[in-house]
Scaffold this active site. Structure first.
Site, short mmCIF file in Angstrom:
data_model
loop_
_atom_site.label_atom_id
_atom_site.label_comp_id
_atom_site.label_asym_id
_atom_site.label_seq_id
_atom_site.Cartn_x
_atom_site.Cartn_y
_atom_site.Cartn_z
N ARG A 109 7.26 -2.70 19.17
CA ARG A 109 5.95 -2.07 19.30
C ARG A 109 5.26 -1.85 17.95
NH1 ARG A 109 8.85 -0.92 23.76
NH2 ARG A 109 10.49 -1.09 22.20
N THR A 110 5.95 -1.19 17.02
CA THR A 110 5.31 -0.77 15.78
C THR A 110 4.89 -1.97 14.94
OG1 THR A 110 6.79 1.12 15.88
CG2 THR A 110 5.52 0.84 13.85
N LYS B 49 20.44 -12.15 -0.34
CA LYS B 49 21.11 -12.61 -1.57
C LYS B 49 21.36 -11.45 -2.52
CE LYS B 49 18.27 -16.76 -1.25
NZ LYS B 49 17.03 -17.32 -1.81
N ARG C 278 9.36 0.28 7.34
CA ARG C 278 10.37 0.89 8.22
C ARG C 278 11.73 0.68 7.57
NH1 ARG C 278 11.13 0.47 14.68
NH2 ARG C 278 9.37 1.90 14.52
N HIS D 39 8.04 9.48 12.01
CA HIS D 39 7.37 8.28 12.54
C HIS D 39 5.93 8.72 12.85
CE1 HIS D 39 6.60 4.57 14.45
NE2 HIS D 39 7.60 4.49 15.30
N1 CP Z 1 8.38 3.35 19.45
C1 CP Z 1 8.79 2.46 18.51
O1 CP Z 1 8.82 2.76 17.32
O2 CP Z 1 9.17 1.26 19.02
P1 CP Z 1 9.69 0.01 18.15
O3 CP Z 1 11.04 0.41 17.57
O4 CP Z 1 9.79 -1.14 19.13
O5 CP Z 1 8.70 -0.23 17.07
#
Ligand code: CP
Length: 315
Positions: free
Chosen positions: A54-55, A82, A104, A132
């Site tokens: 999603r993100t 590497k 992330r 988040h």
């Molecule tokens: N909700 C969310 O962060 O989903 P993803 O891990 O798929 O990005």
């Protein structure tokens, strides 16, 4: 505001502003050609050291709808394999000329580190168990869409709170916008200390469900568990899952939310996930418009949204 690292960077007024700007981008998303030239000439890179559906995809879609150029970084096909360090990787990417880095990482605090190394704007797309913030924004937007406002709502966040960055950002955002939050989990899935968290705690989902305006389910984050924290998933579902019979106890106006990915049959029954009161698909849809608003406010608008108590820890 240069970076979006934490919900605290925004504060209540900043959250309100971002949700208001999101309205405009929801409208853009409904056009026959859902694209505007706001970020033409800007380059946005996704630097994901952890898996995402999603993100990652909604940030990419958001950037493209704003006419930005996008670069995607995949750890599994990069020189990280590497032995290249995070700092060298970040500085290499910045040398190519980027305006925003969406990060992330499995370690808490990495987006703050990255922000201290680069001139580009940094957006936290999830750091370890910590935060988040764009998930919290899209969750607030979805609740407002369904209920008009968060003010006075009772929101139950249910499940693996201990390992959840979504729970941390949501508690901050929901309470800043006037909701009260109750965390529902077995003691082993709560953080060791909840000092400073403006929440109630319950271990009895049956007692919480009929009084809740929003039930927000969380997945068991096994990838972050280093020990067995539950006797069995079956027992967890029996006590903490939103089963069909529990969902029948919800108020008529109550909504069901989940950040995804769901484990149907564990924290949420498959039938409950598909009820009209379940707004999980709307959360994903709103994620694109929210992330357009974030990119626009950081890179395109020149408007300062920094109303929050959080400091720019990278500065
Ligand atoms: N909700 C969310 O962060 O989903 P993803 O891990 O798929 O990005």
């Amino acid at each position: 505001m240069k970076h979006l690292l934490s919900v605290e960077d925004l504060g209540a007024d900043g959250l309100d502003d971002m949700l208001r700007v999101t309205d405009s981008f929801v409208e853009v998303g409904e056009r026959a050609i859902p694209k505007v030239p706001a970020l033409r000439g800007k380059t946005v890179v996704s630097l994901f050291y952890e898996d995402s559906t999603r993100t990652r995809l909604s940030f990419e879609t958001a950037a493209k709808r704003l006419s930005a150029d996008t670069m995607n970084f995949s750890v599994s096909t990069s020189s990280v394999k590497k032995g290249e360090s995070l700092r060298d990787t970040v500085e290499t990417i910045e040398a190519m000329g980027v305006d925003a880095i969406i990060v992330r990482h499995s370690s808490s605090g990495v987006p703050w580190q990255v922000a201290s190394w680069v001139d580009a704007s940094v957006i936290n797309a999830g750091d370890g168990w910590h935060e988040h913030p764009t998930q919290a924004l899209l969750d607030c937007y979805t609740i407002r869409q369904a209920r008009g406002s968060l003010e006075g709502l009772r929101i139950a966040i249910v499940g693996d709170i201990k390992h959840s960055r979504v729970a941390r950002s949501d508690v901050l955002a929901f309470t800043l916008l006037g909701a009260s939050v109750v965390l529902v989990a077995p003691p082993t899935l709560l953080p060791p200390s909840l000092e400073g968290w403006p929440v109630e705690v319950s271990h009895d989902l049956d007692e919480v469900v009929p009084k809740a305006d929003v039930v927000y389910l969380l997945r068991m984050q096994k990838e972050r568990m280093t020990e067995a924290l539950l006797p069995s998933l079956r027992e967890y579902t029996a006590r903490y899952g939103l089963t069909v019979s529990r969902a029948a106890q919800l108020q008529e106006s109550a909504i069901v939310m989940h950040p995804g990915p769901m484990n149907r049959g564990v924290e949420i029954a498959a039938e409950v996930a598909d009820l009209p009161r379940s707004v999980i698909t709307q959360q994903v849809r709103n994620g694109v418009a929210v992330r357009m608003a974030v990119l626009y406010m950081l890179l395109g608008s020149g408007v300062d949204l920094t109303h929050g108590s959080g400091t720019d820890r990278a500065a």
